[in-house]
Design a protein around this motif. Structure first.
Motif: not given
Length: 651
Positions: A278-305
């Motif tokens: 239910p409510d799933r699609q075989p093809e879908f879209t995501q905002i895909d992000i990757e960073m070097s030299f980052v920790d969990q807190g850095g990723i979270q702050r980026l996404i919040e911003g």
């Protein structure tokens, strides 16, 4: 090193300077856009498209009293026509009332427009006039004016419609998807897709222009990835060899970090062969992000911003930082790793209170290592729920979780009604009421058993109870509220359902272990926490990511020793990690789910231009479809049943 500069226009209207220190690396000097340049609702946004590249002078949504007396040319679809007197013309931006001439000199224009079927495409040229006093329509942005036609042309006539192009007309979803190009003309779908486009554009600005991310397209044809969701296979012309459609660009974005890109971003198309869900699609879209030299807190702050920057103004501001809970806390308080925090009804642990009770099934549950007694309190349950509702909740727990539920009702006089009351003295009943914070007419659902099973059952009943209460008229969840939540410290591995003695990745095999649990990885991997994090919005997972394993030896140990996977399938990634791979991490936001929640759409299919059906079929183009044996021959494939017979059945 040579340096030169140029100026680029930004959405704020300023010209921002870019200094080029070499021919390969630009140094960006970009200032955040002022809030006045923030995205408006698609219907209120000012477009400068009237004269841009097309023959019209104006769109159907922009004419106002200031245009009175002007000669205009409009293009659009006939939305409504009344007795040869006037029609309403629609385009992507709005509606304009068109007055059909009644004089004999323009009889050919009257005949043309009066006989044109609804949804025909027309061009009209005429003079903008004020509507007669008392005939203004305040519900229309163009409601003060009308256009008196001088000339008109039917560009394309419309045949009989399978359904009316009106938002309030109910249509089956199958019919809507079969004629999706007609359904797209509705104002709601137009709004949904245009808002989606604006949010994505703001995300690009934030990531690329303000934070130096590089937009990179990764391949769609690749090879199988161990673990995770089932992938679609694509045959090749080499006998027995198949491509796989990636369920995410996971390996490629890690390889981009090895390649020194530092910050990667992509609006990525992903594929999962999950069957009928239910409510799933075989093809879908995501905002895909990757960073070097980052920790969990850095990723979270980026996404919040990122979300703050791209958030639609008309949905109200969102507050950062988002609250955070551990996986264990989420399970204990809400019974799920994606809790809806818009309403309370938390799970309450009453194990300590229950130890002194002489109730056999309670004592049996507490005798096990992970035994527990927990409950949820449904506010005003007796006032809004019927007996059959409470019984249906108990049956749901029994059938879905193999969990028995005992109900406790607080009567108007404050006394309790339950099968348990005969085991409880007056003092113990008062203690129970206090522990659960019960009030008159509240209903408590109590469960005893293994911790995870009890929590999962009560978590499901918590949401089902809220649905029942709201259906009966008690509002618990504000539909205009947006409650974001980070869930962290997930287990790194889980027992396989088909064989609990073996382990599988809780998310994917590239997730790094929690630094505090590294020694457990080699002694007791079942207790290892991961550096994975999920982003939850109103009880829906809208994003997930992790800090990755960047050490080849550690990655090989996880694959071979813990997961018992063939590491040769990932030899290219393991090789890359041996060539100076930087520490890195990332996240992916589910764009379809996020947009549907922002808009309040009942299904993600309402924010996708051409979605698949519940069973993964394209009802408009009848895909998937059969192919002939001759077409399959070059792929060295034979179908195990006669295609001709199947074709005959289909026809």
């Amino acid at each position: 090193m040579a340096a030169w500069s140029c100026s680029l226009p930004f959405r704020s209207g300023r010209l921002e300077k870019v200094t080029w220190m070499s021919r390969s690396t630009p140094t960006w000097t970009a200032r955040p856009l002022c809030r006045s340049a923030a995205m408006k609702a698609p219907s209120s946004r000012a477009y400068s498209l009237s004269f841009s590249f097309v023959a019209r002078t104006n769109t159907c949504g922009e004419l106002r009293s200031a245009h009175v007396g002007q000669k205009v040319t409009l293009y659009g679809w006939i939305q409504y026509q009344r007795q040869g007197l006037f029609l309403v013309l629609r385009d992507f931006q709005g509606l304009t009332q068109i007055i059909i001439p009644q004089d004999e000199a323009c009889s050919h224009v009257k005949k043309l427009l009066s006989n044109a079927p609804v949804e025909s495409v027309v061009r009209v040229t005429g003079i903008v006039s004020l509507r007669p006093p008392g005939q203004e329509n305040p519900k229309m942005p163009t409601g003060d004016i009308e256009v008196k036609v001088e000339t008109a042309e039917i560009l394309n006539s419309c045949r009989k419609l399978p359904f009316e192009i009106k938002d309030f007309i109910k249509k089956s979803e199958a019919l809507r998807m079969q004629y999706r190009y007609l359904d797209l003309r509705s104002s709601q779908l137009q709004y949904n897709l245009r808002l989606r486009s604006q949010i994505v554009m703001r995300m690009r600005e934030y990531l690329c222009n303000l934070h130096g991310f590089v937009d990179v397209e990764t391949p769609t044809l690749f090879k199988r990835t161990p673990g995770g969701a089932k992938e679609f296979l694509v045959p090749s012309r080499e006998a027995g060899k198949f491509y796989s459609l990636p369920q995410s660009p996971q390996q490629f974005k890690q390889l981009l970090m090895v390649g020194g890109l530092d910050r990667y971003f992509q609006v990525a198309r992903c594929y999962r062969d999950e069957g009928s869900r239910p409510d799933r699609q075989p093809e879908f879209t995501q905002i895909d992000i990757e960073m070097s030299f980052v920790d969990q807190g850095g990723i979270q702050r980026l996404i919040e911003g990122l979300l703050q920057y791209s958030w639609p103004e008309e949905r109200g501001p969102i507050t950062t930082p988002f609250p955070s809970v551990t996986y264990e806390e989420a399970l204990a308080d809400y019974g799920t790793d994606k809790p809806d925090t818009r309403f309370d009804m938390k799970i309450v642990d009453i194990s300590d209170f229950s130890r002194s009770l002489g109730i056999r099934f309670v004592q049996n549950a507490l005798s096990y290592p992970h035994g527990t007694v927990k409950a949820i309190c449904i506010p005003q349950g007796m006032r809004y729920l019927k007996n059959k509702d409470i019984e249906s909740l108990k049956e749901a727990a029994r059938s879905q979780f193999n969990q028995e539920i005992v109900d406790i009702i607080c009567r108007p006089d404050g006394s309790l009604k339950s099968l348990l009351t005969k085991f409880l003295g007056q003092e113990q009943q008062s203690e129970l009421v206090q522990a659960l914070k019960m009030q008159v007419d509240d209903v408590v659902l109590l469960a005893a058993g293994e911790h995870k099973q009890v929590c999962s059952a009560l978590g499901s009943l918590r949401v089902e109870s809220a649905d029942l209460l709201e259906a009966a008229g008690l509002v618990l969840r504000d539909p205009t509220a947006f409650h974001f939540l980070w869930v962290v410290d997930f287990p790194l591995f889980l027992p396989k359902e088909e064989n609990p003695t073996e382990l599988e990745s809780a998310h994917h095999p590239f997730t790094a272990p929690h630094p505090s649990d590294m020694t457990l990885l080699y002694s007791d991997p079942t207790k290892v926490r991961s550096q994975h994090y999920d982003l939850v919005l109103n009880g829906n997972e809208v994003g997930g990511g992790s800090i990755r394993i960047h050490n080849a030896e550690l990655q090989r140990f996880v694959l071979e020793k813990v997961l018992k996977e063939d590491s040769e399938v990932l030899s290219h990634l393991l090789d890359a990690l041996e060539f100076g791979a930087p520490p890195h991490g990332g996240i992916a936001l589910g764009l379809d789910r996020l947009i549907s929640l922002i808009i309040g759409a009942p299904s993600i299919r309402d924010v996708i231009a051409f979605p698949k059906s519940f069973r993964g079929r394209d009802l408009m183009g009848s895909a998937p479809d059969y192919v002939t044996p001759e077409e399959l021959e070059s792929y060295h494939i034979q179908v195990s049943w006669p295609v001709a017979e199947a074709e005959a059945k289909k026809n």
